[in-house]
Write an enzyme that holds these catalytic residues in place. Structure first.
Site, mmCIF file in Angstrom:
data_model
loop_
_atom_site.group_PDB
_atom_site.id
_atom_site.type_symbol
_atom_site.label_atom_id
_atom_site.label_comp_id
_atom_site.label_asym_id
_atom_site.label_seq_id
_atom_site.Cartn_x
_atom_site.Cartn_y
_atom_site.Cartn_z
ATOM 1 N N HIS A 1 30.858 38.418 36.166
ATOM 2 C CA HIS A 1 31.729 37.995 35.067
ATOM 3 C C HIS A 1 31.010 37.897 33.731
ATOM 4 O O HIS A 1 29.843 37.520 33.677
ATOM 5 C CB HIS A 1 32.354 36.633 35.410
ATOM 6 C CG HIS A 1 33.063 36.632 36.713
ATOM 7 N ND1 HIS A 1 32.484 36.132 37.873
ATOM 8 C CD2 HIS A 1 34.284 37.105 37.065
ATOM 9 C CE1 HIS A 1 33.336 36.294 38.881
ATOM 10 N NE2 HIS A 1 34.430 36.877 38.418
ATOM 11 N N SER B 1 39.682 37.057 38.744
ATOM 12 C CA SER B 1 38.780 36.001 38.289
ATOM 13 C C SER B 1 38.414 36.109 36.814
ATOM 14 O O SER B 1 37.923 35.139 36.235
ATOM 15 C CB SER B 1 37.498 36.015 39.126
ATOM 16 O OG SER B 1 36.895 37.298 39.105
ATOM 17 N N ASP C 1 27.387 35.654 35.422
ATOM 18 C CA ASP C 1 26.954 35.650 36.814
ATOM 19 C C ASP C 1 26.960 37.080 37.349
ATOM 20 O O ASP C 1 26.858 38.034 36.575
ATOM 21 C CB ASP C 1 27.827 34.712 37.664
ATOM 22 C CG ASP C 1 29.304 35.113 37.652
ATOM 23 O OD1 ASP C 1 29.622 36.247 37.255
ATOM 24 O OD2 ASP C 1 30.148 34.298 38.074
#
Length: 365
Positions: free
Chosen positions: A333, A41, A330
């Site tokens: 990340h 991600s 978040d």
């Protein structure tokens, strides 16, 4: 009269179209032909949008609040991520998500500047998929690349395809989910050193496959102190980092550096690589936030609850007014600002951060 094979004519035509497009777009000086991105991600630019059952998605607000057009694109970020900034550095558009290009047909013109196979939730081991229900593990990402490779050879011809691929960057940003997954039954069956050795052994196998299909220049991003992300701090009453997770990250990085050195010196002498020490750089951000432009290095910008890490960055969450002064967007990340700093350093950084060469030096080899 001698006729040029139609495949070569098509190859030349596609390359000319590509070069004309770059010139018309006003792109910065192009340093490499393409970037092929593998990872999780941290560099997913939208592949998971096309995985309908996946729980690891970022195609909704408040993600993308600082992205051009202020839209959520599937990036786990308030704006651009590391893949975007790496592309900018070498004068290319961001490599598009593979799953956006294929629907039963190849899309060779789109492959010419690279493709991203990265997927939120992905790991070196296929088992990381069990956590998020659906992602593209590294094994599948490499399989997708072999398809792209074969399509390039088919349409450009072997020589032109090999030249393009051998000069391109292969960026690999993966391993965090495997480290997070070291618990429960996995922990009971292998000690930390065995686990990280297995990670690097598996990764080595995939690098060999990429090499067998033309890859020569690798950008390998090491793990940061992921025990310091808000989700990990939130598990401690003191809000301190999870030192167990950080130790495993360090052990993996050490094993990875050793594996890359052996791979280059004893097995694949024609490869070149740049390893980036994310751990050291991110620790400097945490320990000296002000000197790096940050005021908040513990809490997430977007979320709810303690450290904004009780509830993930969902539309019901709140986000901070100034994303540039936060290290984390978040639970897991980095913000766009942090991602930019990492890539700036990986690209032009000193030899104790990016070695044996930095990415700019790698592009020139």
């Amino acid at each position: 009269m001698t006729h040029m094979p139609s495949r070569n004519i098509m190859g030349i035509f596609l390359i000319l179209l590509f070069l004309i497009g770059l010139r018309c777009s006003g792109t910065a000086a192009q340093l490499v032909p393409a970037i092929f991105v593998f990872g999780d991600s941290l560099v997913d630019v939208g592949n998971n949008n096309h995985l309908h059952l996946s729980l690891a998605k970022a195609d909704f607000p408040h993600n993308g609040v600082d992205f051009p057009g202020k839209r959520a694109t599937g990036r786990f970020s308030n704006g651009k991520n590391a893949a975007d900034f790496l592309a900018e550095k070498v004068g290319l558009p961001t490599s598009p998500p593979y799953l956006s290009l294929v629907s039963g047909n190849s899309n060779v013109p789109s492959f010419l500047t690279g493709v991203s196979f990265a997927s939120g939730g992905a790991g070196i081991f296929d088992s990381t998929d069990q956590v998020y229900k659906q992602s593209i593990p590294l094994s599948k990402q490499v399989e997708y690349y072999t398809t792209v490779h074969d399509d390039l050879v088919k349409h450009l011809g072997s020589s032109a395809a090999h030249k393009l691929i051998s000069k391109s960057l292969f960026a690999v940003v993966i391993g965090s989910n495997d480290v997070f997954g070291y618990s429960g039954s996995v922990k009971a069956s292998s000690n930390p050193q065995q686990y990280v050795d297995s990670m690097t052994s598996s990764l080595k196998g995939y690098l060999n496959i990429l090499h067998s299909r033309g890859a020569r220049k690798f950008v390998i991003i090491g793990l940061g102190p992921i025990g310091c992300c808000p989700s990990q701090r939130n598990q401690n009453r003191t809000e301190e980092c999870n030192e167990g997770t950080n130790r495993l990250s360090l052990m993996y990085n050490e094993a990875l550096v050793a594996m890359l050195h052996t791979l280059k010196s004893e097995e694949l002498g024609d490869i070149s690589y740049s390893f980036y020490d994310t751990y050291t750089v991110m620790q400097s951000f945490i320990q000296s936030p002000a000197s790096n432009g940050f005021t908040e290095v513990k809490a997430a910008c977007c979320g709810l609850g303690k450290l904004k890490a009780k509830v993930a960055c969902l539309p019901i969450s709140k986000y901070c007014p100034n994303r540039r002064d936060h290290l984390f967007w978040d639970l897991y990340h980095p913000t766009e600002a942090a991602a930019r700093l990492f890539i700036d350093d990986a690209f032009d950084g000193p030899s104790h951060h990016a070695f044996p060469v930095n990415v700019r030096q790698l592009t020139a080899l």
